[in-house]
Design a protein around this motif. Structure first.
Motif, PDB file in Angstrom:
ATOM      1  N   THR A  81       0.823  -1.215   0.000  1.00 33.12           N
ATOM      2  CA  THR A  81       0.000   0.000   0.000  1.00 33.12           C
ATOM      3  C   THR A  81       0.854   1.261   0.000  1.00 33.12           C
ATOM      4  OG1 THR A  81      -0.081  -0.087   2.416  1.00 33.12           O
ATOM      5  CG2 THR A  81      -1.884  -1.131   1.223  1.00 33.12           C
ATOM      6  N   GLN A 155      -5.369  -9.412   2.317  1.00 34.97           N
ATOM      7  CA  GLN A 155      -6.172  -8.206   2.519  1.00 34.97           C
ATOM      8  C   GLN A 155      -6.122  -7.778   3.980  1.00 34.97           C
ATOM      9  OE1 GLN A 155     -10.086  -9.223   0.760  1.00 34.97           O
ATOM     10  NE2 GLN A 155      -9.825  -7.391  -0.470  1.00 34.97           N
ATOM     11  N   TYR A 158      -2.469  -6.368   4.917  1.00 33.89           N
ATOM     12  CA  TYR A 158      -2.205  -4.992   4.492  1.00 33.89           C
ATOM     13  C   TYR A 158      -2.917  -3.959   5.366  1.00 33.89           C
ATOM     14  CZ  TYR A 158      -0.086  -6.609   0.105  1.00 33.89           C
ATOM     15  OH  TYR A 158       0.724  -7.182  -0.831  1.00 33.89           O
ATOM     16  N   CYS A 159      -3.948  -4.387   6.103  1.00 37.81           N
ATOM     17  CA  CYS A 159      -4.745  -3.431   6.878  1.00 37.81           C
ATOM     18  C   CYS A 159      -4.184  -3.150   8.268  1.00 37.81           C
ATOM     19  CB  CYS A 159      -6.177  -3.941   7.030  1.00 37.81           C
ATOM     20  SG  CYS A 159      -7.142  -3.890   5.502  1.00 37.81           S
ATOM     21  N   GLU A 161      -2.224  -1.863  11.384  1.00 37.48           N
ATOM     22  CA  GLU A 161      -1.462  -0.654  11.689  1.00 37.48           C
ATOM     23  C   GLU A 161      -0.317  -0.943  12.649  1.00 37.48           C
ATOM     24  OE1 GLU A 161      -2.290   2.769  10.629  1.00 37.48           O
ATOM     25  OE2 GLU A 161      -3.232   1.489   9.129  1.00 37.48           O
ATOM     26  N   LEU A 223     -10.783  -6.702  12.358  1.00 33.73           N
ATOM     27  CA  LEU A 223     -10.444  -7.010  10.965  1.00 33.73           C
ATOM     28  C   LEU A 223     -10.548  -8.492  10.592  1.00 33.73           C
ATOM     29  CD1 LEU A 223      -7.265  -4.745  10.630  1.00 33.73           C
ATOM     30  CD2 LEU A 223      -9.403  -4.446   9.352  1.00 33.73           C
ATOM     31  N   ILE A 261     -12.556  -3.920   6.052  1.00 39.28           N
ATOM     32  CA  ILE A 261     -11.416  -4.111   5.145  1.00 39.28           C
ATOM     33  C   ILE A 261     -11.662  -3.377   3.829  1.00 39.28           C
ATOM     34  CG2 ILE A 261     -10.222  -5.833   3.713  1.00 39.28           C
ATOM     35  CD1 ILE A 261     -10.562  -7.788   6.068  1.00 39.28           C
ATOM     36  N   SER A 265      -8.867   3.509   3.046  1.00 39.99           N
ATOM     37  CA  SER A 265      -7.847   3.373   4.083  1.00 39.99           C
ATOM     38  C   SER A 265      -7.944   4.459   5.154  1.00 39.99           C
ATOM     39  CB  SER A 265      -6.450   3.387   3.452  1.00 39.99           C
ATOM     40  OG  SER A 265      -6.225   4.602   2.742  1.00 39.99           O
ATOM     41  N   ARG A 268     -10.852   3.479   7.384  1.00 35.11           N
ATOM     42  CA  ARG A 268     -10.514   2.260   8.129  1.00 35.11           C
ATOM     43  C   ARG A 268      -9.521   2.561   9.255  1.00 35.11           C
ATOM     44  NH1 ARG A 268      -8.874  -0.575   4.147  1.00 35.11           N
ATOM     45  NH2 ARG A 268      -6.664  -0.125   4.394  1.00 35.11           N
ATOM     46  N   ARG A 269      -8.504   3.366   8.965  1.00 34.85           N
ATOM     47  CA  ARG A 269      -7.511   3.700   9.994  1.00 34.85           C
ATOM     48  C   ARG A 269      -8.168   4.445  11.154  1.00 34.85           C
ATOM     49  NH1 ARG A 269      -3.830   5.367   5.459  1.00 34.85           N
ATOM     50  NH2 ARG A 269      -2.471   3.574   5.084  1.00 34.85           N
TER      51      ARG A 269
END
Length: 292
Positions: A81, A155, A158-159, A161, A223, A261, A265, A268-269
């Motif tokens: 990403t 998926q 990558y999400c 943090e 997630l 997901i 982004s 989601r963050r």
């Protein structure tokens, strides 16, 4: 006898196959990761980006990872990403310089093997060039005998943090297929090692719980298609061990996780960090009161 040998080979980790496209954060992909590379203790803890890149290097090499050959991957495939290639070189240097402690079995006995995660690599200086890399032969030997593995959903990978969330996620995916097992206990030192908490950091359990365990649990529970939780086990007033629990979500819980997901982004963050602030409601005072 030949049938028994063939059946045994079917369950070897290297016989498993991934799914989808693990290099595309927006589409479904699965990476098979040997359990020996999940439950490791990194002597030089890696970053979140390092762990993602290493997982992609494993996925790229997977079809021939059991052979001592040079693998090739486009540098652009390792960006994930992130927009540029600038993180790749620093991650490669850390991976090449990282020695991991891997638990292996030989002759019915358990050993600790210290092994380098990544061998020499050649990186093209062109922006859209290739990376050529090697898996160390000592590590290949371990992978050939592996019978335990995790299926990582890219998926989800990558999400995350937090690197602690990714470490814990890999630990659960390695264990979630085990029959009749939904709990495992760890000493504090074992858990610190598996989650790759840097030496000298978060020494008090209160700090470890606040800045590592709770952060990882919150991200995973939002997630992933399963829930996780930790229960401290005390000896007197001191926490000596921690019990890790995991159990699957309902269908609606799994849908909620997938919806998160699929969010942009930024949204989601914000939700991962404690919720997305509500937008103010604008009132049109030029309209009649009854229509407001």
């Amino acid at each position: 006898m030949p049938n028994v040998v063939a059946a045994d080979r079917e369950y070897r980790t290297l016989q498993q196959r991934g799914q989808g496209n693990p290099f595309d954060p927006s589409n479904y992909g699965e990476i098979v990761k040997p359990g020996e590379l999940v439950d490791i203790v990194e002597l030089s803890p890696l970053t979140l980006a390092d762990r993602r890149i290493y997982n992609l290097l494993i996925a790229n090499a997977w079809d021939r990872i059991g052979e001592p050959i040079i693998h090739r991957v486009p540098k652009s495939a390792l960006k994930g990403t992130h927009a540029g290639n600038d993180r790749i070189e620093s991650s490669l240097l850390r991976l090449m310089g990282t020695v991991a402690i891997v638990t292996i079995r030989k002759g019915g006995k358990v050993f600790k093997r210290r092994v380098q995660l990544l061998g020499p690599s050649d990186e093209s200086l062109e922006k859209d060039g290739f990376l050529h890399y090697r898996i160390p032969e000592e590590l290949i030997e371990i992978l050939r005998n592996s019978e335990v593995y995790a299926r990582l959903k890219t998926q989800v990978m990558y999400c995350f943090e937090s690197k602690y969330a990714l470490c814990l996620y890999e630990m659960i995916e390695r264990r979630i297929g085990l029959a009749f097992k939904q709990k495992e206990e760890f000493t504090i030192e074992e858990l610190r090692g598996l989650l790759n908490v840097p030496p000298g950091k978060l020494d008090r359990f209160a700090d470890l719980n606040k800045y590592c365990l709770k952060v990882a649990v919150e991200e995973i529970n939002k997630l992933c298609p399963f829930y996780v939780d930790f229960t401290p086990i005390k000896q007197g007033r001191k926490v000596e061990r921690v019990a890790l629990h995991w159990f699957p979500k309902t269908s609606s819980g799994k849908r909620d996780a997938q919806n998160l997901i699929d969010q942009h982004s930024i949204v989601r963050r914000a939700k991962l960090r404690g919720g997305f602030p509500e937008m103010p409601v604008l009132v049109d005072f030029s309209a009649p009161a009854a229509q407001r």
